[in-house]
Each structure stands twice: as C-alpha cells, then as structure tokens.
Design a protein around this motif. Sequence first.
Motif, PDB file in Angstrom:
ATOM      1  N   GLU A  40      46.324  43.429  36.692  1.00  0.00           N
ATOM      2  CA  GLU A  40      45.825  44.616  37.384  1.00  0.00           C
ATOM      3  C   GLU A  40      46.926  45.247  38.234  1.00  0.00           C
ATOM      4  O   GLU A  40      47.025  46.478  38.315  1.00  0.00           O
ATOM      5  N   GLN A  41      47.787  44.426  38.835  1.00  0.00           N
ATOM      6  CA  GLN A  41      48.897  44.998  39.599  1.00  0.00           C
ATOM      7  C   GLN A  41      49.811  45.818  38.710  1.00  0.00           C
ATOM      8  O   GLN A  41      50.238  46.922  39.075  1.00  0.00           O
ATOM      9  N   LEU A  42      50.118  45.301  37.522  1.00  0.00           N
ATOM     10  CA  LEU A  42      50.981  46.034  36.599  1.00  0.00           C
ATOM     11  C   LEU A  42      50.340  47.363  36.205  1.00  0.00           C
ATOM     12  O   LEU A  42      51.027  48.395  36.139  1.00  0.00           O
ATOM     13  N   ARG A  43      49.039  47.347  35.965  1.00  0.00           N
ATOM     14  CA  ARG A  43      48.349  48.595  35.599  1.00  0.00           C
ATOM     15  C   ARG A  43      48.470  49.623  36.721  1.00  0.00           C
ATOM     16  O   ARG A  43      48.729  50.808  36.468  1.00  0.00           O
ATOM     17  N   ARG A  44      48.332  49.170  37.953  1.00  0.00           N
ATOM     18  CA  ARG A  44      48.411  50.093  39.094  1.00  0.00           C
ATOM     19  C   ARG A  44      49.844  50.580  39.307  1.00  0.00           C
ATOM     20  O   ARG A  44      50.056  51.739  39.679  1.00  0.00           O
ATOM     21  N   PHE A  45      50.819  49.707  39.092  1.00  0.00           N
ATOM     22  CA  PHE A  45      52.218  50.140  39.175  1.00  0.00           C
ATOM     23  C   PHE A  45      52.492  51.248  38.155  1.00  0.00           C
ATOM     24  O   PHE A  45      53.116  52.274  38.477  1.00  0.00           O
ATOM     25  N   ARG A  46      52.046  51.057  36.928  1.00  0.00           N
ATOM     26  CA  ARG A  46      52.272  52.056  35.874  1.00  0.00           C
ATOM     27  C   ARG A  46      51.572  53.368  36.219  1.00  0.00           C
ATOM     28  O   ARG A  46      52.116  54.459  35.989  1.00  0.00           O
ATOM     29  N   SER A  47      50.384  53.255  36.773  1.00  0.00           N
ATOM     30  CA  SER A  47      49.637  54.454  37.167  1.00  0.00           C
ATOM     31  C   SER A  47      50.381  55.223  38.252  1.00  0.00           C
ATOM     32  O   SER A  47      50.432  56.461  38.229  1.00  0.00           O
ATOM     33  N   ARG A  48      51.000  54.517  39.182  1.00  0.00           N
ATOM     34  CA  ARG A  48      51.760  55.172  40.243  1.00  0.00           C
ATOM     35  C   ARG A  48      53.005  55.854  39.678  1.00  0.00           C
ATOM     36  O   ARG A  48      53.367  56.951  40.110  1.00  0.00           O
ATOM     37  N   GLU A  49      53.631  55.211  38.724  1.00  0.00           N
ATOM     38  CA  GLU A  49      54.813  55.805  38.099  1.00  0.00           C
ATOM     39  C   GLU A  49      54.488  57.136  37.437  1.00  0.00           C
ATOM     40  O   GLU A  49      55.287  58.078  37.467  1.00  0.00           O
ATOM     41  N   GLU A  50      53.322  57.217  36.855  1.00  0.00           N
ATOM     42  CA  GLU A  50      52.944  58.398  36.076  1.00  0.00           C
ATOM     43  C   GLU A  50      52.341  59.508  36.919  1.00  0.00           C
ATOM     44  O   GLU A  50      52.154  60.622  36.430  1.00  0.00           O
ATOM     45  N   SER A  51      52.034  59.233  38.177  1.00  0.00           N
ATOM     46  CA  SER A  51      51.391  60.222  39.046  1.00  0.00           C
ATOM     47  C   SER A  51      52.389  60.767  40.065  1.00  0.00           C
ATOM     48  O   SER A  51      52.982  60.003  40.832  1.00  0.00           O
ATOM     49  N   THR A  52      52.554  62.087  40.073  1.00  0.00           N
ATOM     50  CA  THR A  52      53.464  62.687  41.057  1.00  0.00           C
ATOM     51  C   THR A  52      52.936  62.511  42.480  1.00  0.00           C
ATOM     52  O   THR A  52      53.711  62.473  43.437  1.00  0.00           O
ATOM     53  N   ARG A  53      51.626  62.391  42.630  1.00  0.00           N
ATOM     54  CA  ARG A  53      51.035  62.223  43.955  1.00  0.00           C
ATOM     55  C   ARG A  53      51.201  60.802  44.493  1.00  0.00           C
ATOM     56  O   ARG A  53      51.199  60.585  45.696  1.00  0.00           O
ATOM     57  N   LYS A  54      51.308  59.842  43.582  1.00  0.00           N
ATOM     58  CA  LYS A  54      51.339  58.445  44.010  1.00  0.00           C
ATOM     59  C   LYS A  54      52.697  57.776  43.803  1.00  0.00           C
ATOM     60  O   LYS A  54      52.875  56.624  44.197  1.00  0.00           O
ATOM     61  N   ARG A  55      53.637  58.499  43.221  1.00  0.00           N
ATOM     62  CA  ARG A  55      54.919  57.882  42.880  1.00  0.00           C
ATOM     63  C   ARG A  55      55.648  57.351  44.121  1.00  0.00           C
ATOM     64  O   ARG A  55      56.385  56.370  44.051  1.00  0.00           O
ATOM     65  N   TRP A  56      55.429  57.990  45.262  1.00  0.00           N
ATOM     66  CA  TRP A  56      56.110  57.595  46.489  1.00  0.00           C
ATOM     67  C   TRP A  56      55.708  56.181  46.942  1.00  0.00           C
ATOM     68  O   TRP A  56      56.428  55.525  47.707  1.00  0.00           O
ATOM     69  N   LYS A  57      54.555  55.706  46.463  1.00  0.00           N
ATOM     70  CA  LYS A  57      54.070  54.386  46.850  1.00  0.00           C
ATOM     71  C   LYS A  57      54.826  53.245  46.169  1.00  0.00           C
ATOM     72  O   LYS A  57      54.690  52.089  46.579  1.00  0.00           O
ATOM     73  N   LEU A  58      55.582  53.576  45.118  1.00  0.00           N
ATOM     74  CA  LEU A  58      56.225  52.540  44.315  1.00  0.00           C
ATOM     75  C   LEU A  58      57.736  52.595  44.503  1.00  0.00           C
ATOM     76  O   LEU A  58      58.339  53.663  44.451  1.00  0.00           O
ATOM     77  N   ASN A  59      58.356  51.436  44.717  1.00  0.00           N
ATOM     78  CA  ASN A  59      59.810  51.402  44.844  1.00  0.00           C
ATOM     79  C   ASN A  59      60.344  50.125  44.202  1.00  0.00           C
ATOM     80  O   ASN A  59      59.587  49.272  43.723  1.00  0.00           O
ATOM     81  N   GLU A  60      61.667  50.000  44.222  1.00  0.00           N
ATOM     82  CA  GLU A  60      62.300  48.852  43.569  1.00  0.00           C
ATOM     83  C   GLU A  60      61.897  47.525  44.209  1.00  0.00           C
ATOM     84  O   GLU A  60      61.799  46.499  43.535  1.00  0.00           O
ATOM     85  N   GLU A  61      61.622  47.550  45.505  1.00  0.00           N
ATOM     86  CA  GLU A  61      61.225  46.325  46.187  1.00  0.00           C
ATOM     87  C   GLU A  61      59.898  45.800  45.640  1.00  0.00           C
ATOM     88  O   GLU A  61      59.699  44.587  45.526  1.00  0.00           O
ATOM     89  N   ASP A  62      58.988  46.721  45.293  1.00  0.00           N
ATOM     90  CA  ASP A  62      57.708  46.298  44.719  1.00  0.00           C
ATOM     91  C   ASP A  62      57.916  45.534  43.405  1.00  0.00           C
ATOM     92  O   ASP A  62      57.273  44.512  43.153  1.00  0.00           O
ATOM     93  N   TRP A  63      58.832  46.034  42.588  1.00  0.00           N
ATOM     94  CA  TRP A  63      59.111  45.362  41.315  1.00  0.00           C
ATOM     95  C   TRP A  63      59.778  44.006  41.555  1.00  0.00           C
ATOM     96  O   TRP A  63      59.485  43.015  40.861  1.00  0.00           O
ATOM     97  N   ARG A  64      60.664  43.940  42.549  1.00  0.00           N
ATOM     98  CA  ARG A  64      61.314  42.655  42.848  1.00  0.00           C
ATOM     99  C   ARG A  64      60.297  41.627  43.356  1.00  0.00           C
ATOM    100  O   ARG A  64      60.338  40.454  42.981  1.00  0.00           O
ATOM    101  N   ASN A  65      59.375  42.108  44.199  1.00  0.00           N
ATOM    102  CA  ASN A  65      58.348  41.207  44.709  1.00  0.00           C
ATOM    103  C   ASN A  65      57.453  40.689  43.585  1.00  0.00           C
ATOM    104  O   ASN A  65      56.995  39.539  43.612  1.00  0.00           O
ATOM    105  N   ARG A  66      57.218  41.529  42.605  1.00  0.00           N
ATOM    106  CA  ARG A  66      56.366  41.133  41.485  1.00  0.00           C
ATOM    107  C   ARG A  66      56.977  39.959  40.724  1.00  0.00           C
ATOM    108  O   ARG A  66      56.251  39.079  40.240  1.00  0.00           O
ATOM    109  N   GLU A  67      58.293  39.931  40.644  1.00  0.00           N
ATOM    110  CA  GLU A  67      58.968  38.831  39.954  1.00  0.00           C
ATOM    111  C   GLU A  67      58.774  37.503  40.687  1.00  0.00           C
ATOM    112  O   GLU A  67      58.963  36.433  40.110  1.00  0.00           O
ATOM    113  N   LYS A  68      58.401  37.582  41.975  1.00  0.00           N
ATOM    114  CA  LYS A  68      58.172  36.377  42.773  1.00  0.00           C
ATOM    115  C   LYS A  68      56.677  36.156  43.028  1.00  0.00           C
ATOM    116  O   LYS A  68      56.280  35.578  44.045  1.00  0.00           O
ATOM    117  N   TRP A  69      55.865  36.615  42.107  1.00  0.00           N
ATOM    118  CA  TRP A  69      54.406  36.568  42.257  1.00  0.00           C
ATOM    119  C   TRP A  69      53.924  35.176  42.648  1.00  0.00           C
ATOM    120  O   TRP A  69      53.151  35.002  43.595  1.00  0.00           O
TER     121      TRP A  69
END
Length: 485
Positions: free
Chosen positions: A402-431
């Motif tokens: 579900e986290q991956l789905r929400r990350f992808r949704s943020r990437e595709e939305s101009t309104r929500k893209r600001w919520k996603l950054n490289e740190e979020d992806w790095r943290n995901r690797e340490k789930w």
Amino acid sequence: MSHSKLKSLGEKIAFLQRRCRELRIPVLVVFEGLSAAGKGTLINRLIQPMDPRGFKVSCIRDPNGEERLRPFLWRFWNRTPSADRMAIFDRSWYRTILEQEVSGELGMEGLAKAYIDIRSFERQLFDSGTLIVKFHLQVSKDEQSRRLAAIQENPSTAWRVTKEVLERHKRYDIYFPAIERMLTVTNQPEAPWTVIDADDLDAATESTMESLALRLESFITLVEMGKLKVPAPKSNEMPYFANAPKISAAKMENSLDNDAYLELLEERQSRIHELQSEAYRRRIPVVIVYEGQDAAGKGGNIRRLTQRMDPRGYEVIPVAAPNDLELAHHYLWRFWKEFPKAGHVTIFDRSWYGRVLVERIEGFCKKGDWKRAYGEINEMEENFYHFGCVLIKFWIQIDKKEQLRRFRSREESTRKRWKLNEEDWRNREKWELYEEAAQEMIDRTHTSYAPWTIIEGNCKRLARIQALETVIEAISERLEKAPEK
C-alpha cells in the motif's frame, strides 16, 4: 577573604567559563535559600569576572497565569541552557515545591511525585552533558532577622520585605525540616547539593566561588578525557510492557465503505467538538501524537480530527529534523516548549519518538542515547499525566504494498508530488528496520498513562474513524474522572 584571592578565583572562573563554551558544555547553576540569605549578593559577586555574553540570570518568582496552566517544570525546561551558555537561577524548581509543602498545599504523596519529576529532570539534563551545580545558602534565624530589619530601614530596599517574606521568617522553624528533607531527597551524584554557611557573606562568597571552580574544572577534565560517558542501559534495565499492542496483529484487509464513513465522520466530529469545549471548560490539556510509516495518512487523519474543532483551542506541530538551536539543547526541550495550556489541544505530526525511530535507524544519535530515551520519554509523559493531561498516541500502520501504491500516486499527481522525496524512497528500503524499531518503541513506552493505539491504515476512511473514536474515548474517560473546576 582577601582581594587577591577573590581576583584569582574570578579569573579562574572566567577562564573555565570560556572553556565550557569552547567544549559546548551547558552549565546550570542553582541558588536556593530563604529570604535575605544573600543569593542576590553572591550571584552578583560571582558573575563580575565572567563574560556577560555567556550567561543569563533568571530570578524565579511565583508562577504567573500562563505558567500555572502548564506542568510546573515547563517554565524551567524553557530556561535550560544551550550548549554554549550558562544559566544561573536565583531560586528554582525547588522554591515552588518547598512553599507548597510548608503551606500544606502539597501532601506527602504529591511531594514524592514532585521530587521524582525533579530527579528525572536533573538526571536527563546531566545525561545529555549538562553540568548542574546546586547551592543552598543557609542563614541562621537571628541573622535573617537582622538582615530583614536592615533592608526595611533603607527606603530604596524596603519594598523587598513583603508581608509574605515576614510570614516566612516567622515560620523559619517549619521551613528548616522541609529544607533538610529537600536536600536529602534530591542530593544525587549527577546533581549534588553544596550547602553554604551564609551568615558571613564574604566567607560564603569564597566558598561558593571555590566550589564552582572545582566543579567546572572537574567536569571539563572529564569531557576532555572522554570519560563523561553515561553507559547505555542493558535490555533488562529498560522498560518493557508485555501488554503492548503488536503491529503484526493489525488487520490490514479491513475497510469501510464511503456512505458509512461519511455518516460516522459527521457523528464523531460533532462529538469531538463537544469534548473539546468541555475539556477547555474543565482546564484539561490534551496531547495527541501521530507516528507511522511515510505515506501512512497522518496528515489526512489530523485534518479530519480537527475539521470541526475550534481553531483557537488547538495547534498542530509538524516535527522535522531539529535546527541548530534545538540541537544545542536537550532533545526533549523543543517538545516541552510546545506543551499546551490547560484546556487546549496540541497535536504532534511526528514527535519525540523520532529519537528511537529515525535517529536510531539513521545513526543520528548514539546507541546509548536512544536506549535511554525510552525511560526518559516515559518520565516526561508521566510528568504530563501528573498535571492532568490526556495523552493519546497513534501508530498508523500500512503494509509495504500500500505504501508503494501511495508513493506512485504522489509521483503522478502535480498536487501531491511535493509530499514525496528521495528520503522517502531511502526509508522504504529500510522498512524492516523501521518496523522493528517501531514495535520496540511501542513495547517500551506503552504505559498505563500514555498507551499506544495501532491504527489499521490501509483504508484511510477506517483509520480516520478509529482515530476519532480513540480520542473520544480517552477524553470522555478523563472527564469522568476529573473533578469539576
């Protein structure tokens, strides 16, 4: 005391003050004593040779209206020194407790709790690298009487001898055993008392300066040699609560359809509005903590919680990485500062638990620091509870898919893209590391006075209703127990 010795001691203290600033050692100096014991005189003599840019003197009076609406240690946490400063207190947290004991306002049970809070406060500061020096100036009853009479005779100082001061003098024999008890109960290795015979102020000045110089010098030596290290607690020394909820037990497949959600949302938000008003009327502070994985839905959950609340009575604190000023203080300092006034609500979007989550995983603090943090956090939250605070803590759990789905949704939305950054992806690797740390956090801080609630977050609608219902239940329960004011 000779002028040459006074000058020599002053030069030494001034040098040690500079050295503390170079080593970024916070210094906290406390002066206690009855009226006319000479606290002002000794402080003035002590600071004369020092660099005035490196210290601040706080004269502690009775708490004002704003301070009475918060835990009694709140105003002192706000005044704790940063890493390059010295804080000097003319009276301190001990004054309030002493006055309340002598007046009978504080019984033995309340007194014991207050001294537990004080010892925890001082130990936490010491563990973070603060030097604490405590002086009690002991003056005889006859000498106090003589000094009060001299102050009254001088038109420019007579105002200092109030009716309250004279009443305290009359009760000298009652204060004495209370002071003895205070000194005994709070004389800790990390924050010992030095009792100064203050009948002779010249001799008292010499004793005080010699003692301060010795404490500064000894502490500096330990820091320079790298020996001022507080050992990390062992696993069996850290708190553990076997009844803590388990993240793995969260049923992520549960959901709530939109029609049922909207009906429940309207009803629960209306109830939250009523409870906020009642908590304000009864002067009950509420602290709500939100933690969870990235994209767990904390922001949306908070918006639904506050949607019908009176904005004058709540504040949302978004917690990010500490700035330079915050890093120069104890890590809990910035959270103590945000404690709400009695009757108000403070909501933390992330919190002090960053110490045992991101700071632990990313190596931003030492192992001993985050291991001690469980006990320190429990002590802080217990302090809040003693004040009458309702403390609600949420961990919002989502699964990795579900986290991956929400990350992808943020990437595709101009309104929500600001919520996603490289740190979020790095943290995901340490789930797995974050989930393990989160479960240990819950296991070690799930106290009776500040329990955790795990929110099933895959369905945002269900998560919002669960959070609203938990807040309603917690505030309602406290209102039932709290006396009318």
